[in-house]
Design a protein around this motif. Structure first.
Motif, PDB file in Angstrom:
ATOM      1  N   SER A  60       0.940  18.179   3.757  1.00 38.83           N
ATOM      2  CA  SER A  60       2.477  18.025   3.791  1.00 38.83           C
ATOM      3  C   SER A  60       2.930  18.452   5.221  1.00 38.83           C
ATOM      4  O   SER A  60       4.215  18.392   5.681  1.00 38.83           O
ATOM      5  CB  SER A  60       3.180  18.778   2.730  1.00 38.83           C
ATOM      6  OG  SER A  60       2.927  20.381   2.961  1.00 38.83           O
ATOM      7  N   LEU A  61       1.983  19.087   5.981  1.00 40.06           N
ATOM      8  CA  LEU A  61       2.448  19.705   7.262  1.00 40.06           C
ATOM      9  C   LEU A  61       2.059  18.767   8.305  1.00 40.06           C
ATOM     10  O   LEU A  61       2.435  19.148   9.564  1.00 40.06           O
ATOM     11  CB  LEU A  61       1.749  21.125   7.312  1.00 40.06           C
ATOM     12  CG  LEU A  61       2.434  22.149   6.230  1.00 40.06           C
ATOM     13  CD1 LEU A  61       1.674  23.187   6.256  1.00 40.06           C
ATOM     14  CD2 LEU A  61       4.148  22.312   6.702  1.00 40.06           C
ATOM     15  N   PHE A  62       1.706  17.479   8.116  1.00 44.05           N
ATOM     16  CA  PHE A  62       1.713  16.483   9.117  1.00 44.05           C
ATOM     17  C   PHE A  62       2.502  15.482   8.864  1.00 44.05           C
ATOM     18  O   PHE A  62       2.594  14.718   8.083  1.00 44.05           O
ATOM     19  CB  PHE A  62       0.217  15.965   9.018  1.00 44.05           C
ATOM     20  CG  PHE A  62      -0.930  17.068   9.434  1.00 44.05           C
ATOM     21  CD1 PHE A  62      -1.536  17.296  10.583  1.00 44.05           C
ATOM     22  CD2 PHE A  62      -1.298  17.940   8.591  1.00 44.05           C
ATOM     23  CE1 PHE A  62      -2.254  18.267  11.204  1.00 44.05           C
ATOM     24  CE2 PHE A  62      -1.956  18.944   8.870  1.00 44.05           C
ATOM     25  CZ  PHE A  62      -2.687  19.184  10.135  1.00 44.05           C
ATOM     26  N   ARG A  63       3.608  15.587   9.875  1.00 40.69           N
ATOM     27  CA  ARG A  63       4.783  14.807   9.224  1.00 40.69           C
ATOM     28  C   ARG A  63       5.376  13.638  10.556  1.00 40.69           C
ATOM     29  O   ARG A  63       6.020  13.037  10.470  1.00 40.69           O
ATOM     30  CB  ARG A  63       6.027  15.735   9.403  1.00 40.69           C
ATOM     31  CG  ARG A  63       5.755  16.799   8.270  1.00 40.69           C
ATOM     32  CD  ARG A  63       6.864  17.902   8.293  1.00 40.69           C
ATOM     33  NE  ARG A  63       6.589  18.770   6.947  1.00 40.69           N
ATOM     34  CZ  ARG A  63       7.156  19.779   6.708  1.00 40.69           C
ATOM     35  NH1 ARG A  63       8.321  19.980   7.431  1.00 40.69           N
ATOM     36  NH2 ARG A  63       6.873  20.478   5.727  1.00 40.69           N
ATOM     37  N   GLU A  64       4.561  13.814  11.843  1.00 37.73           N
ATOM     38  CA  GLU A  64       4.890  12.903  12.803  1.00 37.73           C
ATOM     39  C   GLU A  64       3.526  12.384  13.264  1.00 37.73           C
ATOM     40  O   GLU A  64       2.355  12.648  13.211  1.00 37.73           O
ATOM     41  CB  GLU A  64       5.666  13.837  14.134  1.00 37.73           C
ATOM     42  CG  GLU A  64       6.908  14.284  13.568  1.00 37.73           C
ATOM     43  CD  GLU A  64       7.597  15.281  14.700  1.00 37.73           C
ATOM     44  OE1 GLU A  64       6.810  15.520  15.553  1.00 37.73           O
ATOM     45  OE2 GLU A  64       8.615  15.708  14.378  1.00 37.73           O
ATOM     46  N   PRO A  65       3.629  11.155  13.843  1.00 38.36           N
ATOM     47  CA  PRO A  65       2.432  10.371  14.424  1.00 38.36           C
ATOM     48  C   PRO A  65       1.516  11.405  15.421  1.00 38.36           C
ATOM     49  O   PRO A  65       0.484  11.301  15.306  1.00 38.36           O
ATOM     50  CB  PRO A  65       3.137   9.232  15.336  1.00 38.36           C
ATOM     51  CG  PRO A  65       4.301   8.945  14.605  1.00 38.36           C
ATOM     52  CD  PRO A  65       5.028  10.212  14.162  1.00 38.36           C
ATOM     53  N   VAL A  91      -7.976   7.473   4.826  1.00 37.44           N
ATOM     54  CA  VAL A  91      -6.697   7.924   5.024  1.00 37.44           C
ATOM     55  C   VAL A  91      -5.865   7.545   3.851  1.00 37.44           C
ATOM     56  O   VAL A  91      -5.864   6.396   3.296  1.00 37.44           O
ATOM     57  CB  VAL A  91      -6.449   7.136   6.333  1.00 37.44           C
ATOM     58  CG1 VAL A  91      -7.431   7.349   7.610  1.00 37.44           C
ATOM     59  CG2 VAL A  91      -6.181   5.558   6.112  1.00 37.44           C
ATOM     60  N   SER A  92      -4.845   8.371   3.678  1.00 38.79           N
ATOM     61  CA  SER A  92      -3.968   8.239   2.329  1.00 38.79           C
ATOM     62  C   SER A  92      -2.762   8.040   2.959  1.00 38.79           C
ATOM     63  O   SER A  92      -1.933   9.124   3.128  1.00 38.79           O
ATOM     64  CB  SER A  92      -4.196   9.564   1.668  1.00 38.79           C
ATOM     65  OG  SER A  92      -3.370   9.481   0.604  1.00 38.79           O
ATOM     66  N   PRO A  93      -2.192   6.647   2.940  1.00 46.68           N
ATOM     67  CA  PRO A  93      -0.811   6.488   3.329  1.00 46.68           C
ATOM     68  C   PRO A  93       0.360   7.198   2.287  1.00 46.68           C
ATOM     69  O   PRO A  93       1.222   7.750   2.777  1.00 46.68           O
ATOM     70  CB  PRO A  93      -0.507   4.948   3.086  1.00 46.68           C
ATOM     71  CG  PRO A  93      -2.172   4.576   3.326  1.00 46.68           C
ATOM     72  CD  PRO A  93      -3.041   5.691   2.564  1.00 46.68           C
ATOM     73  N   ASP A  94      -0.398   7.566   1.112  1.00 46.90           N
ATOM     74  CA  ASP A  94       0.880   8.008  -0.056  1.00 46.90           C
ATOM     75  C   ASP A  94       0.911   9.610   0.461  1.00 46.90           C
ATOM     76  O   ASP A  94       2.119   9.939   0.432  1.00 46.90           O
ATOM     77  CB  ASP A  94      -0.140   8.180  -1.362  1.00 46.90           C
ATOM     78  CG  ASP A  94       0.044   6.992  -2.016  1.00 46.90           C
ATOM     79  OD1 ASP A  94       1.011   6.177  -2.298  1.00 46.90           O
ATOM     80  OD2 ASP A  94      -1.074   6.301  -2.553  1.00 46.90           O
ATOM     81  N   HIS A  95      -0.023  10.139   1.181  1.00 48.83           N
ATOM     82  CA  HIS A  95       0.058  11.619   1.651  1.00 48.83           C
ATOM     83  C   HIS A  95       1.365  11.515   2.830  1.00 48.83           C
ATOM     84  O   HIS A  95       2.141  12.437   3.117  1.00 48.83           O
ATOM     85  CB  HIS A  95      -1.040  12.402   1.859  1.00 48.83           C
ATOM     86  CG  HIS A  95      -1.840  12.802   0.765  1.00 48.83           C
ATOM     87  ND1 HIS A  95      -2.705  12.101   0.050  1.00 48.83           N
ATOM     88  CD2 HIS A  95      -1.764  14.056   0.263  1.00 48.83           C
ATOM     89  CE1 HIS A  95      -3.156  12.789  -1.005  1.00 48.83           C
ATOM     90  NE2 HIS A  95      -2.460  13.903  -0.801  1.00 48.83           N
ATOM     91  N   ALA A  99       5.042  13.033   3.162  1.00 42.41           N
ATOM     92  CA  ALA A  99       5.666  13.883   4.228  1.00 42.41           C
ATOM     93  C   ALA A  99       6.601  13.271   5.178  1.00 42.41           C
ATOM     94  O   ALA A  99       7.021  14.071   6.201  1.00 42.41           O
ATOM     95  CB  ALA A  99       4.131  14.193   5.044  1.00 42.41           C
ATOM     96  N   GLY A 100       6.989  12.133   4.785  1.00 41.47           N
ATOM     97  CA  GLY A 100       8.169  11.489   5.579  1.00 41.47           C
ATOM     98  C   GLY A 100       7.749  10.453   6.684  1.00 41.47           C
ATOM     99  O   GLY A 100       8.653  10.116   7.533  1.00 41.47           O
ATOM    100  N   LEU A 101       6.481  10.145   6.770  1.00 48.57           N
ATOM    101  CA  LEU A 101       5.995   9.060   7.542  1.00 48.57           C
ATOM    102  C   LEU A 101       5.897   7.954   7.001  1.00 48.57           C
ATOM    103  O   LEU A 101       5.637   7.684   5.905  1.00 48.57           O
ATOM    104  CB  LEU A 101       4.896   9.941   8.145  1.00 48.57           C
ATOM    105  CG  LEU A 101       4.227   9.377   9.443  1.00 48.57           C
ATOM    106  CD1 LEU A 101       5.458   9.783  10.571  1.00 48.57           C
ATOM    107  CD2 LEU A 101       3.008  10.258   9.741  1.00 48.57           C
TER     108      LEU A 101
END
Ligand code: ADE
Ligand code: ZN
Length: 323
Positions: A60-65, A91-95, A99-101
């Motif tokens: 949840s703390l990885f929020r930007e590319p 890689v998990s697009p759901d996560h 996180a807003g990405l």
């Protein structure tokens, strides 16, 4: 001896590869509290359910590319430093979406990190999009549709992670049909938290080229024979298995028995900082437990490269590096 061996990693969850130090830096960036799942320089959890909480909290703390670029670059450069020439990341697009990405911003960020690590070390990397089993069949199918749309050239596979004791494998068969029809490599977590029946179900309903873990197939001799006969490759992560208490120690771990039974086994780190692991440590643990020499370990790497979800020219180049 093991540090000089060329290595390859087929099973590593990128969100699970974030070190507590990196996650704490992210927490400072976003003014968040990680005390629920990190203490000092360690993740804190005591069973698989709590592990998932720590995993989700870190993700949840990885929020930007650029957060994901940094994560992928850090993981891959550390892996290359242990003499890995190839790594696949789950890689998990759901996560990322949670996180807003967007999925595409997520993949682009990861791809930037992959390119940076390749430029600095030469390590080759591919991405496997995973659906998360306990998020339900609809979400897993959406992840499969995304993967099938070939959202990035480095996405070459599709898999499913998450809580294996939720739902039936058959519920997810359509997702895997979508991914297989798109020509993606197929892998599925099975035989980790659940027993041999989960591996049999995976073989019957998903027809994977590879199985994530699969170690509990060792409890059924007929199934071990089937896996060997069908040439299905197991992505074995002994450090993870010990940390999650599947086995009390390496002397009880079935990797070597599976290998002697003709099963194509490989070594990976799964979620390295959660399990005190790394690809180098997995190879070292196997060498210590079963007396493998450099030729044995290189043969394991060769199996990984043979089973990698890469195009044939890349596979040939990688195999060429093994001498
Ligand atoms: N997601 C991240 N690590 C996992 C594991 N070891 N098993 C299932 N799902 C996971
Ligand atoms: Zn895994």
């Amino acid at each position: 001896m093991t540090s000089a061996v060329k290595k390859a990693e087929l099973h590593c969850h990128i969100e699970g590869a974030a070190s507590p130090a990196l996650v704490k830096a992210q927490a400072r960036k976003y003014n968040a509290d990680v005390s629920g799942f990190i203490a000092g320089d360690r993740y804190v959890w005591s069973d698989f359910t709590e592990f998932l909480v720590a995993y989700d909290g870190a993700a949840s703390l990885f929020r930007e590319p650029e957060d994901y670029a940094l994560l992928a670059q850090t993981y891959l450069e550390g892996t290359a430093a242990e003499n890995a020439i190839y790594a696949e990341i789950f890689v998990s697009p759901d996560h990322a979406v949670a996180a807003g990405l967007s999925a595409s911003a997520y993949l682009d960020g990861l791809a930037q990190g992959i390119a940076a690590a390749k430029a600095s070390t030469g390590i080759e990397c591919r991405m496997i999009i995973v659906g998360v089993r306990h998020f339900g069949a609809e979400k897993v199918e959406a992840a499969a549709l995304l993967a099938a749309s070939r959202p990035h050239p480095l996405v070459t596979g599709f898999g499913m992670a998450g809580e294996e004791r939720v739902g039936k494998v058959a519920d997810f068969a359509r997702a895997f049909d979508i991914a297989r029809d798109a020509g993606l490599g197929i892998t599925i977590h099975a035989g980790e938290l659940a027993g041999p029946e989960s591996v049999r179900d995976a073989l019957d309903h998903v027809r994977p080229a590879r199985i994530g873990h699969g170690v509990r197939a060792s409890e059924d001799a007929g199934l071990v024979q089937r896996i060997a006969d069908e040439g299905v490759v197991l992505e074995v992560c002994p450090g993870s298995n010990l940390a999650l208490k599947l086995y009390p120690d390496m002397s009880r771990h079935p990797f070597d028995r599976l290998r002697r039974s003709g099963v194509r086994v490989t070594l990976s780190s799964d979620d390295p900082p959660h399990f005190g692991s790394s690809i180098g440590r997995e190879y070292q643990m196997a060498a210590d437990a079963w007396g493998y020499d450099a030729a044995d370990l290189t043969a394991i790497t060769r199996t990984s490269i043979e089973a990698a979800f890469v195009d044939e020219p890349t596979r040939t180049l990688l195999l060429g590096q093994l001498g």
